[in-house]
Design a protein around this motif. Structure first.
Motif, short mmCIF file in Angstrom:
data_model
loop_
_atom_site.label_atom_id
_atom_site.label_comp_id
_atom_site.label_asym_id
_atom_site.label_seq_id
_atom_site.Cartn_x
_atom_site.Cartn_y
_atom_site.Cartn_z
N ALA A 59 -112.24 87.64 27.51
CA ALA A 59 -112.63 88.62 28.53
C ALA A 59 -111.38 89.26 29.11
O ALA A 59 -110.43 88.56 29.49
N LEU A 60 -111.36 90.57 29.14
CA LEU A 60 -110.28 91.32 29.78
C LEU A 60 -110.79 91.83 31.13
O LEU A 60 -111.77 92.57 31.18
N ASP A 61 -110.15 91.40 32.20
CA ASP A 61 -110.60 91.78 33.54
C ASP A 61 -109.68 92.87 34.10
O ASP A 61 -108.46 92.67 34.20
N PHE A 62 -110.27 93.99 34.46
CA PHE A 62 -109.54 95.07 35.12
C PHE A 62 -110.06 95.19 36.55
O PHE A 62 -111.22 95.56 36.77
N ASN A 63 -109.22 94.83 37.51
CA ASN A 63 -109.60 94.88 38.92
C ASN A 63 -109.01 96.14 39.54
O ASN A 63 -107.79 96.34 39.53
N LEU A 64 -109.87 97.00 40.08
CA LEU A 64 -109.42 98.26 40.67
C LEU A 64 -109.06 98.06 42.13
O LEU A 64 -109.77 97.39 42.89
N THR A 65 -107.95 98.64 42.52
CA THR A 65 -107.46 98.55 43.89
C THR A 65 -107.46 99.94 44.52
O THR A 65 -106.90 100.88 43.95
N PRO A 66 -108.09 100.10 45.72
CA PRO A 66 -108.16 101.42 46.34
C PRO A 66 -106.91 101.74 47.17
O PRO A 66 -106.27 100.85 47.73
N PHE A 67 -106.61 103.01 47.23
CA PHE A 67 -105.53 103.54 48.07
C PHE A 67 -106.11 104.64 48.94
O PHE A 67 -106.72 105.59 48.43
N ILE A 68 -105.93 104.52 50.27
CA ILE A 68 -106.41 105.54 51.20
C ILE A 68 -105.26 106.46 51.55
O ILE A 68 -104.17 106.01 51.93
N ALA A 80 -106.39 102.29 41.46
CA ALA A 80 -105.48 101.94 40.37
C ALA A 80 -106.01 100.68 39.71
O ALA A 80 -106.52 99.78 40.39
N ALA A 81 -105.91 100.62 38.40
CA ALA A 81 -106.38 99.44 37.66
C ALA A 81 -105.29 98.39 37.60
O ALA A 81 -104.10 98.69 37.67
N SER A 82 -105.71 97.16 37.48
CA SER A 82 -104.76 96.07 37.27
C SER A 82 -104.05 96.28 35.93
O SER A 82 -104.47 97.11 35.13
N PRO A 83 -102.97 95.57 35.69
CA PRO A 83 -102.22 95.79 34.45
C PRO A 83 -103.09 95.69 33.20
O PRO A 83 -104.11 94.99 33.19
N VAL A 84 -102.69 96.43 32.19
CA VAL A 84 -103.46 96.47 30.95
C VAL A 84 -103.50 95.09 30.29
O VAL A 84 -102.64 94.24 30.54
N GLY A 85 -104.51 94.88 29.47
CA GLY A 85 -104.64 93.62 28.76
C GLY A 85 -104.38 93.79 27.28
O GLY A 85 -104.70 94.83 26.71
N GLY A 119 -102.20 92.58 14.21
CA GLY A 119 -101.86 93.68 15.09
C GLY A 119 -102.10 93.30 16.54
O GLY A 119 -102.89 92.40 16.83
N THR A 120 -101.42 93.98 17.45
CA THR A 120 -101.62 93.76 18.89
C THR A 120 -102.28 95.00 19.48
O THR A 120 -101.77 96.11 19.34
N TRP A 121 -103.43 94.79 20.10
CA TRP A 121 -104.20 95.89 20.69
C TRP A 121 -104.11 95.81 22.21
O TRP A 121 -104.37 94.76 22.81
N THR A 122 -103.73 96.91 22.83
CA THR A 122 -103.55 96.97 24.28
C THR A 122 -104.64 97.84 24.89
O THR A 122 -104.79 99.01 24.52
N TYR A 123 -105.38 97.27 25.82
CA TYR A 123 -106.54 97.93 26.43
C TYR A 123 -106.19 98.40 27.84
O TYR A 123 -105.46 97.73 28.57
N SER A 124 -106.75 99.53 28.22
CA SER A 124 -106.56 100.03 29.58
C SER A 124 -107.75 100.90 29.96
O SER A 124 -108.50 101.37 29.11
N VAL A 125 -107.90 101.11 31.27
CA VAL A 125 -108.97 101.98 31.77
C VAL A 125 -108.43 103.39 31.88
O VAL A 125 -107.36 103.62 32.46
N ALA A 126 -109.15 104.35 31.32
CA ALA A 126 -108.71 105.74 31.35
C ALA A 126 -108.60 106.22 32.79
O ALA A 126 -109.44 105.92 33.64
#
Length: 203
Positions: A69-78, A104-109, A173-180
């Motif tokens: 499981a790759l967890d992407f935790n989003l952090t808000p900025f006001i 902003a998303a947490s670091p890529v997995g 191969g190494t696959w790096t995932y991120s949120v667009a």
């Protein structure tokens, strides 16, 4: 009578050999009644079969029966307020200027993928979002590939199958995932997920 007995014995030997699974060779002879100088020969051939089962192995992430499981935790900025917003609770002070907040998303997995097969006709790797998001799309999760085994596409919509993978070779191969970035600021509150299924095929 003796000739018939010999033929029967030879036939029985052949049947016994076939029944036991032993390889049977040809039987020939060379003959020269005059025994003059010169060679005579006899040839016997055998056929050797090597039967290898077809095998293909795929691993994405850790070597276990449980999916990674790759967890992407989003952090808000006001805008003009606390950056980032990390304090939980109600009625927290915020010097908000009225602009829409950003996330902003947490670091890529990253995951390492491995594939091996022994099929003479090569192998292919595909994937699909078998359990889709409810508020995002498969195209919102970007995937970059380094050297070696490529991911089947630049996102989890998996639009580019990988084919022509050579046999008896460990493809890695190494696959790096991120949120667009385009999706980070349009997601709905809550937890959303997709399941991506990778399939290696040796036709």
């Amino acid at each position: 009578m003796k000739k018939q007995l010999k033929l029967a014995a030879a036939a029985a030997a052949i049947v016994a050999g076939l029944a036991s699974g032993e390889a049977m060779a040809e039987s020939t002879y060379g003959y020269d009644a005059s025994a003059t100088p010169g060679a005579v020969s006899a040839r016997a051939r055998i056929r050797i079969n090597v039967n290898t089962p077809k095998l293909i192995i795929l691993r994405v992430g850790s070597a276990s029966a449980t999916q990674d499981a790759l967890d992407f935790n989003l952090t808000p900025f006001i805008s003009t307020g606390p950056a980032p917003v990390t304090v939980a609770g109600n009625n927290q002070a915020a010097d908000w200027d009225g602009s829409a907040p950003s996330f902003a998303a947490s670091p890529v997995g990253a995951l390492t993928a491995y594939l091996w097969h022994n099929n003479a006709g090569g192998a292919a790797l595909t994937c699909s979002a078998t359990t889709p998001f409810t508020s995002l799309a498969a195209t919102d999760i970007l995937v970059s590939s380094g050297a070696g085994l490529a991911h089947p596409g630049t996102d989890t919509a998996c639009g580019t199958p990988v084919s022509g993978l050579a046999r008896n070779t460990v493809h890695q191969g190494t696959w790096t995932y991120s949120v667009a970035a385009s999706a980070i600021n349009s997601t709905a509150a809550g937890s959303d997920f997709e399941i991506v299924t990778y399939t290696a095929t040796a036709p």
